[in-house]
Design a protein around this motif. Structure first.
Motif, PDB file in Angstrom:
ATOM      1  N   VAL A   9       1.413 -12.262 -13.772  1.00 34.61           N
ATOM      2  CA  VAL A   9       1.000 -11.113 -14.609  1.00 34.61           C
ATOM      3  C   VAL A   9      -0.332 -10.694 -14.620  1.00 34.61           C
ATOM      4  O   VAL A   9      -1.228 -11.499 -15.041  1.00 34.61           O
ATOM      5  N   THR A  10      -0.620  -9.545 -14.157  1.00 35.82           N
ATOM      6  CA  THR A  10      -1.957  -8.835 -14.184  1.00 35.82           C
ATOM      7  C   THR A  10      -1.914  -7.452 -14.091  1.00 35.82           C
ATOM      8  O   THR A  10      -0.943  -6.621 -13.305  1.00 35.82           O
ATOM      9  N   PRO A  11      -3.007  -6.638 -14.781  1.00 36.70           N
ATOM     10  CA  PRO A  11      -2.772  -5.092 -14.721  1.00 36.70           C
ATOM     11  C   PRO A  11      -3.847  -4.907 -13.554  1.00 36.70           C
ATOM     12  O   PRO A  11      -3.789  -3.647 -13.130  1.00 36.70           O
ATOM     13  N   SER A  12      -4.473  -5.866 -12.887  1.00 35.31           N
ATOM     14  CA  SER A  12      -5.310  -5.496 -11.824  1.00 35.31           C
ATOM     15  C   SER A  12      -4.792  -6.108 -10.438  1.00 35.31           C
ATOM     16  O   SER A  12      -5.607  -6.294  -9.452  1.00 35.31           O
ATOM     17  N   ALA A  13      -3.547  -5.821 -10.144  1.00 32.81           N
ATOM     18  CA  ALA A  13      -2.789  -6.565  -9.078  1.00 32.81           C
ATOM     19  C   ALA A  13      -3.515  -5.579  -7.725  1.00 32.81           C
ATOM     20  O   ALA A  13      -4.117  -6.279  -6.533  1.00 32.81           O
ATOM     21  N   GLU A  14      -3.579  -4.317  -7.808  1.00 29.75           N
ATOM     22  CA  GLU A  14      -3.961  -3.568  -6.547  1.00 29.75           C
ATOM     23  C   GLU A  14      -5.829  -3.995  -6.468  1.00 29.75           C
ATOM     24  O   GLU A  14      -6.011  -4.075  -5.306  1.00 29.75           O
ATOM     25  N   ARG A  15      -6.225  -4.089  -7.333  1.00 32.12           N
ATOM     26  CA  ARG A  15      -7.876  -4.427  -7.167  1.00 32.12           C
ATOM     27  C   ARG A  15      -7.933  -5.511  -6.595  1.00 32.12           C
ATOM     28  O   ARG A  15      -8.968  -6.043  -5.705  1.00 32.12           O
ATOM     29  N   LEU A  47       1.579 -12.743   2.075  1.00 28.52           N
ATOM     30  CA  LEU A  47       2.079 -11.345   1.665  1.00 28.52           C
ATOM     31  C   LEU A  47       1.954 -10.989   0.236  1.00 28.52           C
ATOM     32  O   LEU A  47       2.304 -12.042  -0.566  1.00 28.52           O
ATOM     33  N   MET A  48       0.928 -10.161   0.012  1.00 28.14           N
ATOM     34  CA  MET A  48       0.694  -9.719  -1.464  1.00 28.14           C
ATOM     35  C   MET A  48       1.255  -8.420  -1.853  1.00 28.14           C
ATOM     36  O   MET A  48       1.006  -7.496  -1.049  1.00 28.14           O
ATOM     37  N   VAL A  49       2.139  -8.200  -2.840  1.00 28.02           N
ATOM     38  CA  VAL A  49       2.617  -6.961  -3.332  1.00 28.02           C
ATOM     39  C   VAL A  49       2.025  -6.518  -4.713  1.00 28.02           C
ATOM     40  O   VAL A  49       2.229  -7.571  -5.576  1.00 28.02           O
ATOM     41  N   ALA A  50       1.458  -5.312  -5.010  1.00 27.94           N
ATOM     42  CA  ALA A  50       0.960  -5.007  -6.276  1.00 27.94           C
ATOM     43  C   ALA A  50       2.386  -4.311  -6.774  1.00 27.94           C
ATOM     44  O   ALA A  50       2.790  -3.370  -6.313  1.00 27.94           O
ATOM     45  N   GLU A  51       2.707  -4.814  -8.108  1.00 26.35           N
ATOM     46  CA  GLU A  51       3.768  -4.087  -8.989  1.00 26.35           C
ATOM     47  C   GLU A  51       2.745  -3.380 -10.040  1.00 26.35           C
ATOM     48  O   GLU A  51       1.660  -3.663 -10.350  1.00 26.35           O
ATOM     49  N   ALA A  52       3.615  -2.962 -11.037  1.00 26.74           N
ATOM     50  CA  ALA A  52       3.094  -2.052 -12.204  1.00 26.74           C
ATOM     51  C   ALA A  52       2.166  -3.091 -12.975  1.00 26.74           C
ATOM     52  O   ALA A  52       1.169  -2.823 -13.367  1.00 26.74           O
ATOM     53  N   ASP A  53       2.821  -4.155 -13.247  1.00 28.17           N
ATOM     54  CA  ASP A  53       2.310  -5.233 -14.611  1.00 28.17           C
ATOM     55  C   ASP A  53       2.133  -6.718 -13.483  1.00 28.17           C
ATOM     56  O   ASP A  53       1.720  -7.938 -14.317  1.00 28.17           O
ATOM     57  N   LYS A  54       2.161  -6.725 -12.383  1.00 28.85           N
ATOM     58  CA  LYS A  54       1.799  -8.215 -11.812  1.00 28.85           C
ATOM     59  C   LYS A  54       1.687  -8.002 -10.311  1.00 28.85           C
ATOM     60  O   LYS A  54       1.745  -6.946  -9.522  1.00 28.85           O
ATOM     61  N   LEU A  55       1.138  -9.127  -9.903  1.00 28.80           N
ATOM     62  CA  LEU A  55       0.733  -9.271  -8.364  1.00 28.80           C
ATOM     63  C   LEU A  55       1.983 -10.374  -7.863  1.00 28.80           C
ATOM     64  O   LEU A  55       2.035 -11.480  -8.449  1.00 28.80           O
ATOM     65  N   VAL A  56       2.654  -9.832  -6.627  1.00 31.00           N
ATOM     66  CA  VAL A  56       3.556 -10.842  -6.077  1.00 31.00           C
ATOM     67  C   VAL A  56       3.018 -11.513  -4.817  1.00 31.00           C
ATOM     68  O   VAL A  56       2.703 -10.667  -4.209  1.00 31.00           O
ATOM     69  N   VAL A  57       3.087 -12.855  -4.659  1.00 28.56           N
ATOM     70  CA  VAL A  57       2.389 -13.495  -3.343  1.00 28.56           C
ATOM     71  C   VAL A  57       3.494 -14.372  -2.881  1.00 28.56           C
ATOM     72  O   VAL A  57       3.811 -15.214  -3.766  1.00 28.56           O
ATOM     73  N   ALA A  58       3.693 -14.174  -1.758  1.00 32.14           N
ATOM     74  CA  ALA A  58       4.498 -14.986  -0.960  1.00 32.14           C
ATOM     75  C   ALA A  58       3.606 -15.684   0.241  1.00 32.14           C
ATOM     76  O   ALA A  58       3.025 -14.784   0.904  1.00 32.14           O
ATOM     77  N   LEU A  59       3.956 -17.121   0.381  1.00 30.55           N
ATOM     78  CA  LEU A  59       3.457 -17.717   1.401  1.00 30.55           C
ATOM     79  C   LEU A  59       4.393 -18.325   2.316  1.00 30.55           C
ATOM     80  O   LEU A  59       5.564 -18.754   2.072  1.00 30.55           O
ATOM     81  N   GLU A  60       4.000 -18.084   3.609  1.00 29.04           N
ATOM     82  CA  GLU A  60       4.965 -18.777   4.565  1.00 29.04           C
ATOM     83  C   GLU A  60       4.115 -19.565   5.800  1.00 29.04           C
ATOM     84  O   GLU A  60       3.182 -19.213   6.152  1.00 29.04           O
ATOM     85  N   THR A  61       4.468 -20.808   6.039  1.00 32.41           N
ATOM     86  CA  THR A  61       3.859 -21.563   7.065  1.00 32.41           C
ATOM     87  C   THR A  61       4.876 -22.124   8.112  1.00 32.41           C
ATOM     88  O   THR A  61       6.178 -22.187   7.609  1.00 32.41           O
ATOM     89  N   LEU A  62       4.351 -22.681   9.113  1.00 30.15           N
ATOM     90  CA  LEU A  62       5.082 -23.356   9.984  1.00 30.15           C
ATOM     91  C   LEU A  62       5.446 -24.821   9.772  1.00 30.15           C
ATOM     92  O   LEU A  62       6.654 -25.300  10.028  1.00 30.15           O
ATOM     93  N   GLU A  63       4.554 -25.435   9.088  1.00 29.93           N
ATOM     94  CA  GLU A  63       4.862 -26.861   8.819  1.00 29.93           C
ATOM     95  C   GLU A  63       4.522 -27.112   7.033  1.00 29.93           C
ATOM     96  O   GLU A  63       3.691 -26.567   6.496  1.00 29.93           O
ATOM     97  N   GLU A  64       5.673 -27.949   6.425  1.00 25.66           N
ATOM     98  CA  GLU A  64       5.457 -28.173   5.180  1.00 25.66           C
ATOM     99  C   GLU A  64       3.919 -28.566   4.562  1.00 25.66           C
ATOM    100  O   GLU A  64       3.544 -28.058   3.633  1.00 25.66           O
TER     101      GLU A  64
END
Length: 93
Positions: A9-15, A47-64
């Protein structure tokens, strides 16, 4: 492929996305558009996606074993780029 995700939750996702991309651009492959960015690390992808009131971050790796490492790197840099703003980061995987 091991995955991890967090919604911050952040108003500064794009920044935050812009600052991180500028910071990492000299050593990592970056693909950035207005509201999102993909950063390619040696051990995985962020992968980072800025939404109106939040920053969504998704990570993907080849190995645990790389997932915890990548979470730590991304989290430390997000905290640094946020400055005085408090970010609550709880990874889900």
């Amino acid at each position: 492929m091991p995955l991890s995700r967090v919604e911050i939750v952040t108003p500064s996702a794009e920044r935050l996305i812009n600052r991180l991309c500028k910071h990492w651009a000299h050593k990592l492959e970056i693909e950035q558009s207005d509201q999102q960015a993909t950063i390619t690390f040696a051990t995985g992808t962020c992968l980072m996606v800025a939404e109106a009131d939040k920053l969504v971050v998704a990570l993907e790796t080849l190995e645990e074993e790389h997932l915890d490492e990548l979470e730590g790197v991304v989290e430390r840099h997000l905290m640094r780029m946020a400055g005085d703003e408090e970010l609550a980061i709880v990874w889900e995987n």
